[in-house]
Design an enzyme around this catalytic site. Sequence first.
Site, PDB file in Angstrom:
ATOM      1  N   ASP A  94     109.392  16.901-115.006  1.00 20.60           N
ATOM      2  CA  ASP A  94     110.106  15.650-115.266  1.00 20.60           C
ATOM      3  C   ASP A  94     110.248  14.842-113.979  1.00 20.60           C
ATOM      4  OD1 ASP A  94     111.484  13.790-116.771  1.00 20.60           O
ATOM      5  OD2 ASP A  94     113.411  14.760-116.504  1.00 20.60           O
ATOM      6  N   ASN A 106     106.419  12.347-127.088  1.00 17.40           N
ATOM      7  CA  ASN A 106     105.753  11.433-126.153  1.00 17.40           C
ATOM      8  C   ASN A 106     104.773  10.489-126.835  1.00 17.40           C
ATOM      9  OD1 ASN A 106     105.580  13.785-123.348  1.00 17.40           O
ATOM     10  ND2 ASN A 106     107.150  12.275-123.883  1.00 17.40           N
TER      11      ASN A 106
END
Length: 249
Positions: free
Chosen positions: A15, A63
């Site tokens: 991340d 995503n």
Amino acid sequence: MRERPLPRHVGIIMDGNGRWAETRGLPRMEGHREGSTSVREVTRCARRVGLEALTLYAFSSQNWSRPAEEVAALMDLLREYLESEREEILENGIRLNAIGEVDKLPRFVKEPLERLRAETAHNTGMVLTLALSYGGREELLQAARRVAEAASRGELRPSDLDTQGFESYLWTHDLPSVDLVVRTSGEQRMSNFLLWQMAYAELCFSDVLWPDFRTEAFLRCLAQYQQRERRFGLTSAQLKREDSQRAKA
């Protein structure tokens, strides 16, 4: 580091790529591109220290909802990674694996992915798993469906199903249990990653953004793991007795 127990299987939530780029006034994709260098370094480090398995959360089921141009650029980057790392993966005996709804990937990504998986299928080194179009809830749902289908065909009695049997229906069925999950960028949530598998995993949250997460940062996480007492529901006293009994045996 090898003098103390290492995790057999580490999962990483990579991340911070977008924030890394934005703080530098760069397009978000530059963060993803820099993050691919971290993938390379961390994979090399994991192999050198002797991990059995490394699973990287590369692209989640959610995503797909990102802007179309970012998704397309991420797919291009993934294809580039598969092509550029092929030789090193083969030379080091790494077995490439993938989990998730891989059929949703575009053909120009899926084809090199499947080729490299086939080429490395018999390698006996570390297993590098890419979680692609992956979600923990989605994995559990498909496992539940497969269990229901087996039961409807008379191949399984629901009363006979135990945790080990259920795990055989998961995408990770051929991987060792997850011992350590690392999340970078300072966020402290699991984001639908390996929900079943991390039941007894140690968690390590690093403030380092993924593009800056290199060998030293990864080794710090492994060192944290080695300092933890893993009890699996037992007491410290019980663990000490078990260690003493093993030492005498």
